[in-house]
Design a protein around this motif. Structure first.
Motif, short mmCIF file in Angstrom:
data_model
loop_
_atom_site.label_atom_id
_atom_site.label_comp_id
_atom_site.label_asym_id
_atom_site.label_seq_id
_atom_site.Cartn_x
_atom_site.Cartn_y
_atom_site.Cartn_z
N ASN A 110 -36.31 22.61 -15.41
CA ASN A 110 -37.14 23.71 -15.90
C ASN A 110 -37.87 24.40 -14.75
OD1 ASN A 110 -36.51 23.53 -18.65
ND2 ASN A 110 -38.03 21.94 -18.98
N TYR A 111 -38.39 23.61 -13.82
CA TYR A 111 -39.12 24.20 -12.70
C TYR A 111 -38.20 24.98 -11.77
CZ TYR A 111 -43.51 22.02 -13.91
OH TYR A 111 -44.66 21.68 -14.55
N ILE A 112 -36.97 24.53 -11.63
CA ILE A 112 -36.02 25.30 -10.82
C ILE A 112 -35.82 26.68 -11.43
CG2 ILE A 112 -33.61 25.44 -10.06
CD1 ILE A 112 -35.34 23.48 -8.45
N LYS A 113 -35.70 26.74 -12.77
CA LYS A 113 -35.56 28.03 -13.45
C LYS A 113 -36.82 28.88 -13.26
CE LYS A 113 -32.43 26.57 -17.11
NZ LYS A 113 -32.30 26.35 -18.56
N LEU A 114 -37.98 28.23 -13.40
CA LEU A 114 -39.24 28.96 -13.22
C LEU A 114 -39.36 29.48 -11.80
CD1 LEU A 114 -41.78 26.64 -15.08
CD2 LEU A 114 -41.07 28.92 -15.77
N ALA A 115 -39.01 28.64 -10.84
CA ALA A 115 -39.15 29.03 -9.43
C ALA A 115 -38.28 30.23 -9.09
CB ALA A 115 -38.80 27.85 -8.53
N GLN A 116 -37.12 30.34 -9.71
CA GLN A 116 -36.24 31.47 -9.45
C GLN A 116 -36.87 32.80 -9.87
OE1 GLN A 116 -32.74 30.16 -11.52
NE2 GLN A 116 -32.01 28.97 -9.79
N ARG A 117 -37.82 32.72 -10.79
CA ARG A 117 -38.50 33.93 -11.26
C ARG A 117 -39.84 34.15 -10.55
NH1 ARG A 117 -37.98 31.92 -17.20
NH2 ARG A 117 -35.73 31.87 -17.32
N SER A 118 -40.29 33.17 -9.82
CA SER A 118 -41.62 33.22 -9.20
C SER A 118 -41.50 33.37 -7.69
CB SER A 118 -42.40 31.95 -9.54
OG SER A 118 -42.49 31.76 -10.92
N MET A 119 -40.85 34.42 -7.25
CA MET A 119 -40.56 34.57 -5.83
C MET A 119 -41.81 34.65 -4.96
SD MET A 119 -37.49 33.94 -5.65
CE MET A 119 -37.49 33.97 -3.87
N GLU A 120 -42.86 35.26 -5.45
CA GLU A 120 -44.10 35.33 -4.66
C GLU A 120 -44.69 33.93 -4.47
OE1 GLU A 120 -45.35 37.86 -2.88
OE2 GLU A 120 -43.48 38.84 -3.52
N VAL A 121 -44.63 33.12 -5.52
CA VAL A 121 -45.12 31.74 -5.44
C VAL A 121 -44.26 30.95 -4.45
CG1 VAL A 121 -45.45 29.59 -6.74
CG2 VAL A 121 -46.08 31.79 -7.77
N ILE A 122 -42.95 31.13 -4.53
CA ILE A 122 -42.03 30.42 -3.64
C ILE A 122 -42.27 30.85 -2.19
CG2 ILE A 122 -39.60 30.05 -3.06
CD1 ILE A 122 -40.67 28.70 -5.68
N LYS A 123 -42.41 32.15 -1.96
CA LYS A 123 -42.66 32.64 -0.60
C LYS A 123 -43.95 32.06 -0.04
CE LYS A 123 -40.19 37.01 -1.05
NZ LYS A 123 -40.31 38.47 -1.21
N LYS A 124 -44.96 31.97 -0.88
CA LYS A 124 -46.23 31.37 -0.46
C LYS A 124 -46.04 29.90 -0.10
CE LYS A 124 -50.85 30.30 -2.15
NZ LYS A 124 -51.69 30.15 -3.34
#
Length: 195
Positions: A110-124
């Motif tokens: 589920n978090y992998i799916k969420l992370a794919q949509r949360s690019m700003e969070v991932i970049k941070k």
């Protein structure tokens, strides 16, 4: 399970409920109404804390990444030489998601799916990882262990070189541990080389 007796609504409570809802329905089907129902509050009450589903899902992802990298923050506080600290830090980075996938595969997916949509969070999160590596490299320069004139660029390169191991496709590789150690050793040798 969330205790609904006299619930006090705050961001942490909402995030806990959101995780429970995501676990039940997955990130695609879960929504703010489900979270509100679980908490026995109005849909509008959630909006006082989060500006929509994207904002709430980003907060859940950010919290997950923070938990995932908590051991790395402890490594930065260790009183050890920079080469040892860097090796420990990089192993912690590459193993965090692997451990999450093993210990809680449903939420990991589920978090992998969420992370794919949360690019700003991932970049941070990536930038925080690079900054942690840079701190250790600067420590190594101070100790006379590492030699580089551009610690940030070296930290970025080190991060990129090890990031392949955080991908779920590598988790089943029987040589994964050996490959990680080889790459980390090579990177540390490169930082120690004064030429």
């Amino acid at each position: 399970m969330i205790n609904l007796d006299k619930i006090s609504l705050d961001k942490e409570t909402i995030l806990n409920a959101t995780e429970e809802i995501i676990r039940r329905f997955g990130p695609d089907k879960a929504n703010i109404t489900d979270v509100a129902k679980l908490l026995k509050v109005s849909h509008a009450a959630i909006y006082r804390y989060y500006n929509g589903k994207t904002d709430l899902w980003n907060a859940v992802t950010e919290r997950w990444l923070t938990r995932l990298h908590a051991p790395s923050n402890n490594i930065l506080k260790e009183d050890s030489p920079a080469d040892v600290k860097l090796s420990n830090l990089l192993e912690s980075f590459v193993e965090a998601k692997h451990h999450s996938a093993i210990n809680d595969p449903e939420m990991f997916a589920n978090y992998i799916k969420l992370a794919q949509r949360s690019m700003e969070v991932i970049k941070k999160g990536i930038e925080e990882g690079i900054n942690s590596i840079e701190k250790v490299i600067v420590q190594g320069i101070t100790e006379g262990i590492f030699f580089t004139e551009s610690p940030y660029q070296e930290a970025r390169s080190v991060y990129l070189a090890t990031s392949v191991f955080i991908h779920p496709n590598t988790f089943e590789d029987p040589d994964r541990k050996q490959n990680i150690e080889s790459v980390i050793n090579l990177l540390i040798k490169g930082l120690k080389n004064s030429n």
